[in-house]
Design an enzyme around this catalytic site. Structure first.
Site, mmCIF file in Angstrom:
data_model
loop_
_atom_site.group_PDB
_atom_site.id
_atom_site.type_symbol
_atom_site.label_atom_id
_atom_site.label_comp_id
_atom_site.label_asym_id
_atom_site.label_seq_id
_atom_site.Cartn_x
_atom_site.Cartn_y
_atom_site.Cartn_z
ATOM 1 N N ASN A 45 30.506 -12.148 69.158
ATOM 2 C CA ASN A 45 29.203 -12.242 68.505
ATOM 3 C C ASN A 45 28.171 -11.399 69.262
ATOM 4 O OD1 ASN A 45 29.537 -14.290 70.482
ATOM 5 N ND2 ASN A 45 27.952 -15.577 69.591
ATOM 6 N N GLU A 57 24.146 -11.067 69.253
ATOM 7 C CA GLU A 57 22.884 -11.627 68.765
ATOM 8 C C GLU A 57 21.748 -10.618 68.909
ATOM 9 O OE1 GLU A 57 22.535 -15.428 70.772
ATOM 10 O OE2 GLU A 57 24.073 -16.289 69.464
ATOM 11 N N CYS A 80 28.259 -12.307 63.764
ATOM 12 C CA CYS A 80 29.305 -13.226 64.222
ATOM 13 C C CYS A 80 30.490 -12.436 64.779
ATOM 14 C CB CYS A 80 29.801 -14.092 63.080
ATOM 15 S SG CYS A 80 28.665 -15.398 62.590
ATOM 16 N N GLU A 93 33.586 -12.793 64.035
ATOM 17 C CA GLU A 93 34.514 -12.422 62.965
ATOM 18 C C GLU A 93 34.077 -11.119 62.305
ATOM 19 O OE1 GLU A 93 33.110 -15.313 63.551
ATOM 20 O OE2 GLU A 93 34.357 -17.010 62.942
ATOM 21 N N CYS A 113 31.820 -19.443 59.994
ATOM 22 C CA CYS A 113 30.678 -19.841 59.160
ATOM 23 C C CYS A 113 30.957 -19.459 57.706
ATOM 24 C CB CYS A 113 29.392 -19.180 59.667
ATOM 25 S SG CYS A 113 29.238 -17.433 59.215
ATOM 26 N N CYS A 172 31.118 -15.734 57.003
ATOM 27 C CA CYS A 172 32.328 -15.090 57.543
ATOM 28 C C CYS A 172 33.571 -15.487 56.762
ATOM 29 C CB CYS A 172 32.482 -15.400 59.029
ATOM 30 S SG CYS A 172 31.351 -14.404 60.025
#
Ligand code: THU
Length: 133
Positions: free
Chosen positions: A43, A45, A54, A56, A87, A90
């Site tokens: 991830n 940010e 993310c 993924e 999530c 994703c």
């Protein structure tokens, strides 16, 4: 073909490089692709919180950049004991590149892994085949 142990190791290696100064929740993802290669992502940010990526999504981007086309297996690792499941967004991203029976393994590194198929993660999903050619 890569073993789950290799996928777990790849996810953990990239998780160590996650950029997550805001959540401090470091996630790693490792894709086994149709070309037999492992593509990993963490991830990433951002100070503008909603535009963070993310793990993924990062792994999918690495797969496409590296020449892989389809996800055949996916391993996601995160901190703690609870499995870190993808999530909602994703799940849809994974669905674009994976068949319904592809297994996604979620692993809080201090707990037990949880294996789920794409169909279980995102039932009755919308995908490319619904769009006119
Ligand atoms: N995160 C992932 O990278 N993958 C998941 O499957 C769950 C959540 C990230 C997004 C954000 O950077 C942090 O974890 C906390 O939500």
């Amino acid at each position: 073909m890569a073993s789950d142990a290799e996928l777990f190791a790849a996810a953990e290696a990239v998780r160590a490089r996650a950029y997550a100064p805001y959540s401090r929740f470091h996630v790693g993802a490792a894709i086994l692709a149709d070309d037999g290669k492992i593509y990993a992502g963490a991830n990433v940010e951002n100070a503008a919180y909603p535009i963070g990526n993310c793990a993924e999504a990062s792994a999918i981007a690495a797969m496409i950049a590296g020449g892989g086309k389809r996800i055949t297996r996916l391993y996601v690792t995160g901190p703690g004991t609870a499995p870190v499941t993808p999530c909602g967004g994703c799940r849809q991203r994974i669905r674009e590149f994976a068949d319904q029976d592809v297994v996604v393994i979620s692993h809080g590194v201090d707990g037990a892994p949880l294996s789920q198929t794409v169909a279980q993660l995102l039932p009755h999903s919308f995908g490319p085949e619904y769009l006119p050619k």
